[in-house]
Design an enzyme around this catalytic site. Sequence first.
Site, PDB file in Angstrom:
ATOM      1  CG  ASP A 139      -1.898  -1.127   1.237  1.00  0.00           C
ATOM      2  OD1 ASP A 139      -2.392  -1.458   0.143  1.00  0.00           O
ATOM      3  OD2 ASP A 139      -2.170  -1.693   2.313  1.00  0.00           O
ATOM      4  CG  LEU A 140       2.215   5.149  -2.817  1.00  0.00           C
ATOM      5  CD1 LEU A 140       3.650   4.705  -3.081  1.00  0.00           C
ATOM      6  CD2 LEU A 140       1.642   5.882  -4.017  1.00  0.00           C
ATOM      7  CG  ASP A 141       3.984   7.092   0.316  1.00  0.00           C
ATOM      8  OD1 ASP A 141       5.061   6.478   0.297  1.00  0.00           O
ATOM      9  OD2 ASP A 141       3.727   8.056  -0.415  1.00  0.00           O
ATOM     10  CD  GLU A 142      -2.638   3.855   2.695  1.00  0.00           C
ATOM     11  OE1 GLU A 142      -3.157   2.796   3.094  1.00  0.00           O
ATOM     12  OE2 GLU A 142      -3.240   4.703   2.004  1.00  0.00           O
TER      13      GLU A 142
END
Length: 292
Positions: A233-236
């Site tokens: 999950d992008l940047d998560e």
Amino acid sequence: MSRSADMSADTWILTAQCPSRLGTVDVVTRFLKESGCYITEQQSFDDRLVDRFFIRTEFIPQDADFDAEAFQASFAARAGEFEMVFELTSPGARIPVVIMVSKADHCLNDLLYRYRTGQLSIEIRAVVSNHPDLEGLATWHGLPYHHFPITPETKPEQEAQVARVIEETGAELVILARYMQVLSSDMCEKLSGRAINIHHSLLPGFKGAKPYHQAYEKGVKLVGATAHYINDDLDEGPIITQAVEAVSHADYPEDLVAKGRDIECLALAKAVALHVERRVFLHARRTVIFER
């Protein structure tokens, strides 16, 4: 940023986690006492929401002929009763690292300075980039620099080259020091739990080009940065540390950019220090952090 230089040359670190059960602290402290080890620092946490116990202990063996292999074998038998997963880190251990960058040099430069001055217990094995811009900085520090250009069509091949460098250097940690490419799901899985990323933290969340300029237009009052483990999950990914700094109407876009860069450097360096000092515990999508 790090206490590594101040720690005794004889200090070992024992980290462990297991299901919550009666006697989890005792199994560690009693074993260390019976093994003739003096505890210099200990932190523990029991997460009642997930019934998970975490513990980190620094200790100094009183026996000059301390046998780490025998210690681990004996403790494994004791820890097995608690389904306890543990790791023993030797004094002065330096974690092998590969740093990934694009064009921005502030985080790389900061890490190299802390590495050169002994503030971080890491051994940088290589710098990897999708651009040639920072080769001179790496070369000045005597580090191998690998330039692997990337396009949407060549991404699988480029990531295979990156993975080969990581494997050949024996890197235990990958630091994305403003590497401006989204890693594939396969790469994220390969690096799960051992790759740290840094990005700006702004409210509202400004995406796309020039986020600090967007923040200026909205009149934000805080700029910040988040360091986290990567996932699909992008940047998560699981957060390690966050930092913020107040700004005002008197700060122009270039001021926000400068402050943002400083905060990114600080947050990333702190996250790396926490990781290499075995102060970060991963469980599911969350982290338990034992601060100094």
